[in-house]
Design an enzyme around this catalytic site. Structure first.
Site, PDB file in Angstrom:
ATOM      1  CG  HIS A 164      -1.856  -1.119   1.290  1.00 48.74           C
ATOM      2  ND1 HIS A 164      -3.006  -1.151   0.534  1.00 48.74           N
ATOM      3  CD2 HIS A 164      -1.839  -2.288   1.990  1.00 48.74           C
ATOM      4  CE1 HIS A 164      -3.663  -2.280   0.776  1.00 48.74           C
ATOM      5  NE2 HIS A 164      -2.973  -2.986   1.655  1.00 48.74           N
ATOM      6  CB  CYS A 206      -2.349   3.831  -3.792  1.00 48.57           C
ATOM      7  SG  CYS A 206      -3.520   2.468  -3.989  1.00 48.57           S
TER       8      CYS A 206
END
Length: 466
Positions: A164, A206
């Site tokens: 992430h 991301c």
């Protein structure tokens, strides 16, 4: 008629000629080997650092990506002593894994977990160890087996990270995040200390473009590729209720679009004939960077490296020598097969509810976790709005949630301000990289406005105690 003596002289001459030719050939072979050895010496050693920055079963895909990368490197000729793996190692033998000891990275895929070294696992997967491994600082690592990158000025380094991310950072399963500014400072130290010849970095996360945009210098002999730009999500793939789906019993996503694109390309191609630039375009097309709804693969750093062959970094698999490339391989992945990574925990819990017997304890626990997660997200959404209003003393602050700087600029100028606000947001509001830290761009906007840091920390404390 020729005499016997004449025949004898001819035979002696031919024999001498054969000996001379053999010795010449032997000398030539020795010289060729010397050149080959010289070339290998000039190329140096190929090193690789692989990092899966998450834990928990619903994040299955990150460790699957990293394990798959390891298999490619080993088939490519890299030695275990030159590959360093960071992964929490809680997936393969998780009680939720229906295939104990096995991890796959695509539907009907082979086991990619077998043989993967456990250099740094559990709490040893942290930012301090990551930096110390890169810098070759054996005394600085804690836990793990102590393996570090012992590279020199002739060596090439490949770094691959999957997890992430959020504006300005990428996550680790324990401790602090990898902050963009700090990471780039480590890279600059490596360059100054002549720890490498060239370096390639692939980042699956991301907003991963924010790790390098406006920060990574072009003269470091570093080439970085990110799954997304600094403003958007990357995407999970091979997910339940998408196409193609994972085996139904696994219940979560097997991979990430950027990662499986470069990994599956590397599985098939002869890496001694494919350049970094060619793979960039293959991956960009497959991720679907021309489609607005998907992420946009980005590249940063030293452009002259684009013509380098991938084999200089990840090796080459002899089995791929006769591979014939077809354009169909790089066709975009169907949008119906993509899932926003921040929605994957919700999807995972929904699948657990569907699979559990109605009214069972397992079903009730999953329903409670799902409700708690949704409520927490609503609370975070409200908190960031309150923080912005209290910090900048304005009522209309929605633009600060979405506004970004001009392309080419770093996320923030004052990184100390940014780190202070991020840590405060985590500590007081319970923001995590799975959801809440997607708002770090708004915190960066506060720093860029020159708002007093103490004033904003106070606003965070107030907003998250309401």
């Amino acid at each position: 008629m020729s005499s016997p003596l004449g025949h004898f002289q001819i035979l002696v001459f031919l024999h001498a000629l054969l000996i001379f030719s053999a010795e010449s050939r032997k000398t030539q072979l020795l010289n060729d080997n010397d050149v080959e050895s010289s070339d290998k010496s000039a190329k140096g050693t190929r090193w690789a650092v692989l990092v899966a920055g998450s834990n928990e079963y619903y994040n299955y895909r990150h460790q699957a990506d990293i394990c798959h990368a390891y298999q490619i490197l080993r088939k490519g000729g890299l030695k275990d002593e030159n590959i360093i793996v960071f992964m929490y190692d809680d997936i393969a033998f998780s009680s939720e894994n229906p295939r104990p000891g096995v991890i796959i990275n695509k539907p009907d895929g082979e086991d990619v977990y077998k043989g993967v070294p456990k250099d740094y696992t559990k709490e040893a997967v942290n930012v301090q160890n990551f930096y110390n491994v890169l810098l070759g600082n054996e005394s600085g690592v804690t836990g793990g087996n102590g393996k570090v990158v012992k590279s020199g000025p002739n060596d090439n380094i490949f770094i691959y990270y999957a997890d992430h991310g959020a504006p300005g950072l990428i996550a680790m399963p324990t401790g602090d995040e990898v902050m963009a500014k700090d990471f780039n400072e480590v890279l600059e130290k490596m360059h100054k200390r002549k720890k490498y010849n060239k370096m390639v970095i692939y980042v699956e996360a991301c907003e991963s473009g924010s790790m390098f945009e406006g920060i990574l210098k072009k003269n470091l002999n570093i080439y970085a590729v990110t799954a997304a730009n600094s403003k958007e999500s990357s995407w999970g793939v091979y997910c339940p209720e998408s196409y193609p789906p994972p085996p139904s019993e696994i219940g979560t996503c097997l991979g990430d679009t950027f990662s499986i694109s470069w990994l599956e390309d590397s599985d098939l191609h002869d890496m001694s004939k494919e350049t970094l630039e060619q793979q960039y375009h293959v991956v960009k097309r497959r991720v679907g960077s021309d489609v607005p709804e998907t992420s946009h693969v980005c590249r940063f750093g030293t452009e002259k490296m684009l013509k380098d062959y991938l084999s200089s970094y990840i090796g080459r698999n002899p089995e791929n020598d006769n591979f014939t490339f077809t354009e169909s391989f790089s066709s975009p992945i169907s949008n119906s097969g993509l899932v926003n990574p921040r929605d994957i925990p919700l999807l995972y819990l929904q699948r657990k509810i569907q699979k559990a017997p109605m009214g069972s304890l397992e079903s009730k626990e999953a329903q409670k976790k799902l409700l708690d997660e949704k409520n927490h997200r609503k609370q975070i959404d409200q908190s960031i709005t309150d923080i912005l209003r209290l910090s900048v003393k304005q009522t209309n602050v929605l633009n600060l949630l979405t506004s970004t700087r001009t392309t080419g600029q770093p996320l923030v100028d004052d990184w100390d301000c940014f780190k202070t606000l991020v840590n405060s947001f985590k500590n007081h509001c319970g923001a995590t990289v799975h959801y809440g830290l997607k708002y770090t761009g708004a915190l960066a906007n506060i720093c860029n406005m020159g708002v007093d840091v103490k004033q904003t920390v106070s606003a965070i404390e107030q907003a998250c105690s309401m």
